[in-house]
Write a protein that holds these residues in place. Structure first.
Motif, PDB file in Angstrom:
ATOM      1  N   GLY A 128     -26.109 -17.858  17.733  1.00 34.69           N
ATOM      2  CA  GLY A 128     -25.140 -16.856  18.151  1.00 34.69           C
ATOM      3  C   GLY A 128     -23.746 -17.452  18.162  1.00 34.69           C
ATOM      4  N   ILE A 129     -22.753 -16.569  18.094  1.00 34.99           N
ATOM      5  CA  ILE A 129     -21.363 -17.009  18.079  1.00 34.99           C
ATOM      6  C   ILE A 129     -20.539 -16.043  18.920  1.00 34.99           C
ATOM      7  N   GLY A 130     -19.516 -16.567  19.545  1.00 32.46           N
ATOM      8  CA  GLY A 130     -18.592 -15.736  20.304  1.00 32.46           C
ATOM      9  C   GLY A 130     -17.207 -16.352  20.262  1.00 32.46           C
ATOM     10  N   PHE A 131     -16.203 -15.550  20.553  1.00 32.03           N
ATOM     11  CA  PHE A 131     -14.823 -15.996  20.518  1.00 32.03           C
ATOM     12  C   PHE A 131     -14.072 -15.452  21.723  1.00 32.03           C
ATOM     13  N   SER A 132     -13.028 -16.158  22.116  1.00 30.62           N
ATOM     14  CA  SER A 132     -12.175 -15.646  23.175  1.00 30.62           C
ATOM     15  C   SER A 132     -11.630 -14.288  22.754  1.00 30.62           C
ATOM     16  N   SER A 133     -11.410 -13.432  23.711  1.00 25.82           N
ATOM     17  CA  SER A 133     -10.939 -12.047  23.525  1.00 25.82           C
ATOM     18  C   SER A 133     -11.975 -11.150  22.865  1.00 25.82           C
ATOM     19  N   ASN A 134     -13.146 -11.660  22.539  1.00 20.49           N
ATOM     20  CA  ASN A 134     -14.289 -10.890  22.059  1.00 20.49           C
ATOM     21  C   ASN A 134     -13.963  -9.913  20.926  1.00 20.49           C
ATOM     22  N   PRO A 135     -13.427 -10.425  19.797  1.00 23.78           N
ATOM     23  CA  PRO A 135     -13.127  -9.519  18.683  1.00 23.78           C
ATOM     24  C   PRO A 135     -14.413  -8.993  18.043  1.00 23.78           C
ATOM     25  N   LYS A 136     -14.313  -7.848  17.398  1.00 25.69           N
ATOM     26  CA  LYS A 136     -15.428  -7.328  16.615  1.00 25.69           C
ATOM     27  C   LYS A 136     -15.568  -8.240  15.398  1.00 25.69           C
ATOM     28  N   LEU A 137     -16.799  -8.625  15.077  1.00 28.57           N
ATOM     29  CA  LEU A 137     -17.028  -9.578  13.995  1.00 28.57           C
ATOM     30  C   LEU A 137     -17.532  -8.904  12.735  1.00 28.57           C
ATOM     31  N   GLY A 138     -17.103  -9.432  11.609  1.00 28.52           N
ATOM     32  CA  GLY A 138     -17.610  -9.033  10.298  1.00 28.52           C
ATOM     33  C   GLY A 138     -18.271 -10.245   9.676  1.00 28.52           C
ATOM     34  N   TRP A 139     -18.159 -10.392   8.354  1.00 31.45           N
ATOM     35  CA  TRP A 139     -18.766 -11.531   7.668  1.00 31.45           C
ATOM     36  C   TRP A 139     -17.808 -12.682   7.450  1.00 31.45           C
ATOM     37  N   SER A 140     -16.550 -12.536   7.875  1.00 34.31           N
ATOM     38  CA  SER A 140     -15.606 -13.649   7.755  1.00 34.31           C
ATOM     39  C   SER A 140     -15.115 -14.017   9.148  1.00 34.31           C
ATOM     40  N   LYS A 141     -14.502 -15.166   9.253  1.00 37.12           N
ATOM     41  CA  LYS A 141     -14.015 -15.591  10.563  1.00 37.12           C
ATOM     42  C   LYS A 141     -12.906 -14.639  11.023  1.00 37.12           C
ATOM     43  N   PRO A 142     -12.821 -14.411  12.325  1.00 36.32           N
ATOM     44  CA  PRO A 142     -11.751 -13.534  12.818  1.00 36.32           C
ATOM     45  C   PRO A 142     -10.391 -14.209  12.693  1.00 36.32           C
ATOM     46  N   LYS A 143      -9.353 -13.428  12.676  1.00 38.18           N
ATOM     47  CA  LYS A 143      -7.991 -13.954  12.684  1.00 38.18           C
ATOM     48  C   LYS A 143      -7.741 -14.623  14.034  1.00 38.18           C
ATOM     49  N   ALA A 144      -6.929 -15.645  14.028  1.00 37.10           N
ATOM     50  CA  ALA A 144      -6.616 -16.362  15.264  1.00 37.10           C
ATOM     51  C   ALA A 144      -6.013 -15.430  16.310  1.00 37.10           C
ATOM     52  N   ALA A 145      -5.159 -14.515  15.890  1.00 37.70           N
ATOM     53  CA  ALA A 145      -4.519 -13.596  16.835  1.00 37.70           C
ATOM     54  C   ALA A 145      -5.546 -12.749  17.586  1.00 37.70           C
ATOM     55  N   ALA A 146      -6.680 -12.431  16.941  1.00 37.34           N
ATOM     56  CA  ALA A 146      -7.719 -11.624  17.581  1.00 37.34           C
ATOM     57  C   ALA A 146      -8.509 -12.422  18.608  1.00 37.34           C
ATOM     58  N   THR A 147      -8.391 -13.741  18.579  1.00 37.98           N
ATOM     59  CA  THR A 147      -9.139 -14.599  19.500  1.00 37.98           C
ATOM     60  C   THR A 147      -8.236 -15.303  20.510  1.00 37.98           C
ATOM     61  N   ARG A 148      -6.973 -14.976  20.494  1.00 36.93           N
ATOM     62  CA  ARG A 148      -5.974 -15.690  21.303  1.00 36.93           C
ATOM     63  C   ARG A 148      -6.190 -15.466  22.794  1.00 36.93           C
ATOM     64  N   ILE A 149      -6.076 -16.555  23.535  1.00 41.68           N
ATOM     65  CA  ILE A 149      -6.095 -16.516  24.990  1.00 41.68           C
ATOM     66  C   ILE A 149      -4.926 -17.366  25.473  1.00 41.68           C
ATOM     67  N   THR A 150      -4.279 -16.917  26.523  1.00 35.70           N
ATOM     68  CA  THR A 150      -3.152 -17.665  27.075  1.00 35.70           C
ATOM     69  C   THR A 150      -3.614 -18.362  28.340  1.00 35.70           C
ATOM     70  N   ALA A 151      -3.561 -19.673  28.315  1.00 33.59           N
ATOM     71  CA  ALA A 151      -3.937 -20.484  29.469  1.00 33.59           C
ATOM     72  C   ALA A 151      -2.701 -20.726  30.324  1.00 33.59           C
ATOM     73  N   GLY A 152      -2.874 -20.583  31.625  1.00 36.81           N
ATOM     74  CA  GLY A 152      -1.786 -20.876  32.547  1.00 36.81           C
ATOM     75  C   GLY A 152      -1.821 -22.338  32.950  1.00 36.81           C
ATOM     76  N   SER A 153      -1.051 -22.683  33.967  1.00 38.24           N
ATOM     77  CA  SER A 153      -0.996 -24.077  34.418  1.00 38.24           C
ATOM     78  C   SER A 153      -2.188 -24.442  35.297  1.00 38.24           C
ATOM     79  N   GLY A 154      -2.929 -23.443  35.769  1.00 38.06           N
ATOM     80  CA  GLY A 154      -4.131 -23.679  36.561  1.00 38.06           C
ATOM     81  C   GLY A 154      -5.367 -23.462  35.713  1.00 38.06           C
ATOM     82  N   VAL A 155      -6.429 -22.961  36.355  1.00 38.14           N
ATOM     83  CA  VAL A 155      -7.667 -22.647  35.643  1.00 38.14           C
ATOM     84  C   VAL A 155      -7.642 -21.162  35.293  1.00 38.14           C
ATOM     85  N   THR A 156      -7.691 -20.862  34.001  1.00 40.92           N
ATOM     86  CA  THR A 156      -7.702 -19.496  33.496  1.00 40.92           C
ATOM     87  C   THR A 156      -9.149 -19.093  33.271  1.00 40.92           C
TER      88      THR A 156
END
Length: 176
Positions: A128-156
């Motif tokens: 199985g595979i998963g990505f941050s922001s949980n984009p809908k998956l096809g047969w190619s890798k998702p775009k980075a923008a669809a998986t982007r997460i912003t980490a703060g200075s603490g624990v996100t």
């Protein structure tokens, strides 16, 4: 002088090769491992939608751009770019939680592999595979923008939903 030039020219490739990090499935683990009571910057991932409780979970952090997202770990590390990895056995019960350190607050892309056969490779029909922001998956890798997460200075905190191959046409979460 010509002799000195030839010596430098001959030694340059050797010096450059010595700076490269050798390949290893443990690359990025020391940098990625959270400490007890981690204060950040880090990302704590809750994993949902597991197919079963076999194998390992491997969480990786990448720069959030299309050129570097899912790039070879050796290339990223040798170029001085962000790469972190955490690998744990799937727990027998409960919601798995993985914590991974990031170098600073900012945007990253995460991938999570459910390596059901523990062979450290993605098996199309097994894992199985998963990505941050949980984009809908096809047969190619998702775009980075669809998986982007912003980490703060603490624990996100975030949740990643696992996707598994379903038939011949897609990867998607399992039905409950």
């Amino acid at each position: 002088m010509k002799y000195l030039y030839l010596m430098v020219a001959a030694a340059t490739p050797l010096l450059l090769a010595a700076q490269n990090v050798p390949s290893s499935p443990d690359l990025g683990k020391a940098e990625g491992r959270c400490r007890g009571g981690e204060s950040g910057p880090a990302i704590k991932v809750s994993v949902t939608g597991l197919k079963d409780r076999k194998g390992k979970l491997k969480l990786e952090v990448y720069p959030s751009n299309d050129n570097d997202f899912l790039e070879d770990d050796n290339k990223l590390i040798n170029a001085g770019k962000t790469f972190r990895r955490v690998e744990v056995s799937v727990p027998n019960s409960g919601t798995p939680q993985l914590c991974i350190r990031v170098p600073s607050a900012g945007s990253y892309s995460l991938s999570l592999l459910h390596d059901r056969d523990s062979n450290r490779k993605f098996g199309l029909s097994v894992d199985g595979i998963g990505f941050s922001s949980n984009p809908k998956l096809g047969w190619s890798k998702p775009k980075a923008a669809a998986t982007r997460i912003t980490a703060g200075s603490g624990v996100t905190r975030t949740t990643i939903v696992m996707n598994y191959r379903r038939g011949l046409t897609s990867f998607r979460p399992l039905k409950n």
